[in-house]
Design an enzyme around this catalytic site. Structure first.
Site, mmCIF file in Angstrom:
data_model
loop_
_atom_site.group_PDB
_atom_site.id
_atom_site.type_symbol
_atom_site.label_atom_id
_atom_site.label_comp_id
_atom_site.label_asym_id
_atom_site.label_seq_id
_atom_site.Cartn_x
_atom_site.Cartn_y
_atom_site.Cartn_z
ATOM 1 N N HIS A 1 1.684 4.477 -2.935
ATOM 2 C CA HIS A 1 1.651 5.933 -2.728
ATOM 3 C C HIS A 1 2.979 6.570 -3.143
ATOM 4 O O HIS A 1 3.011 7.568 -3.868
ATOM 5 C CB HIS A 1 1.409 6.250 -1.245
ATOM 6 N N ASP B 1 -7.826 7.352 2.515
ATOM 7 C CA ASP B 1 -7.383 7.850 1.207
ATOM 8 C C ASP B 1 -8.578 8.184 0.319
ATOM 9 O O ASP B 1 -8.609 9.224 -0.342
ATOM 10 C CB ASP B 1 -6.516 6.803 0.492
ATOM 11 N N HIS C 1 0.831 -1.209 0.000
ATOM 12 C CA HIS C 1 0.000 0.000 0.000
ATOM 13 C C HIS C 1 0.869 1.265 0.000
ATOM 14 O O HIS C 1 0.681 2.156 -0.840
ATOM 15 C CB HIS C 1 -0.901 -0.034 1.238
ATOM 16 N N GLU C 2 1.829 1.327 0.916
ATOM 17 C CA GLU C 2 2.666 2.525 1.014
ATOM 18 C C GLU C 2 3.604 2.657 -0.179
ATOM 19 O O GLU C 2 3.903 3.776 -0.621
ATOM 20 C CB GLU C 2 3.459 2.506 2.323
#
Length: 289
Positions: free
Chosen positions: A99, A171, A95-96
């Site tokens: 980003h 988000d 996930h990170e």
């Protein structure tokens, strides 16, 4: 008013006067990184950095200490005692990474400073970005790129897991909020035009309050369609970028699982073609120093 970059630089000089700083500490850079903070917040950042150095038995404050102090003031302390399963850690890393890769790929996104799978506050992990300029205005293209970056975590999960989780809840909320403001407040939709629509007044209906719109249902439908269009197009862009950078996504995931945190310099190395081993060696060297 909150201090501008020159004012923050002078505040940092005052609060660091009796604190021994390492040679790698750049006061001008700290001033850029602390955009939006008041003088008291900056004092707290430097005090936290001093405590970190003292607990570690060091006599000088490093840039990493200041970065950690900034993270603590903005997002809360690390929750090192929280037990995290390997599966959850893997999902957070993916996930990170999503980003961070999109933020680095798009020209109008803020600079990536740190990526971590260490929980802070309510977040299981975080990608810390900073706009190192004090902006008075935000362009339409910057807003669109920012929405793409916000959707990067969810899109990375779809790409790497063939599934997705509840982790993107915040988000999605933030992306939708920005898109709605673009359409209904900032006149950034060709279909809706240069009109501003408020949220309407609250009225009491029976046992609850409801919001009475100041425009027609047809126009409300058009606004919703334009918001959906912005989100859908951003999602498609995020998917295209991450598919083209899948090798970098895998590398970032692996390093986050091994080291838990990647800083700006190491992330840029990775993005420019360095191997997992080279980046992990650079992280180990920094920790030893």
């Amino acid at each position: 008013h909150l201090p501008e970059v020159k004012g923050r630089e002078e505040i940092i000089k005052v609060h660091s006067r009796n604190k021994p700083l390492s040679d790698d500490v750049d006061i001008k850079r700290i001033a850029r990184l602390t955009s939006g903070l008041a003088g008291a917040d900056i004092e707290n950042v430097l005090n936290e950095a001093a405590l970190l150095a003292a607990r570690d038995g060091r006599f000088k404050i490093t840039m990493v200490d200041i970065q950690e102090g900034l993270n603590k003031v903005m997002m809360g302390p690390k929750k090192v005692s929280r037990i995290i399963t390997e599966q959850d850690k893997k999902i957070t890393a993916i996930h990170e990474a999503g980003h961070a890769i999109i933020a680095e790929s798009l020209p109008n996104c803020d600079d990536v400073q740190e990526i971590s799978v260490v929980p802070r506050g309510n977040a299981g992990g975080y990608t810390l970005t900073f706009d190192e300029k004090d902006r008075s205005y935000i362009s339409r293209q910057k807003l669109l790129d920012t929405i793409v970056m916000m959707l990067g975590g969810r899109t990375a999960e779809e790409l790497m897991l063939d599934d997705f989780t509840t982790g993107a809840s915040n988000d999605l909320e933030r992306a939708t909020k920005v898109a709605r403001k673009m359409v209904s407040e900032w006149g950034m939709s060709d279909k809706v035009g240069l009109m501003r629509f408020g949220e309407g007044a609250e009225i009491f209906v029976g046992r609850d309050y409801q919001r009475q719109l100041s425009y027609s249902q047809e126009l409300a439908y058009t606004i919703d369609q334009e918001i959906k269009k912005i989100i859908d197009e951003a999602h498609a862009r995020a998917k295209q970028i991450l598919e083209s950078k899948k090798d970098v996504l895998l590398k970032v995931e692996q390093i986050l699982l091994d080291k838990e945190t990647i800083y700006k310099e190491e992330f840029e190395m990775l993005f420019n073609g360095a191997s997992v081993e080279e980046v992990e060696d650079a992280i180990d060297k920094k920790e030893q120093e």
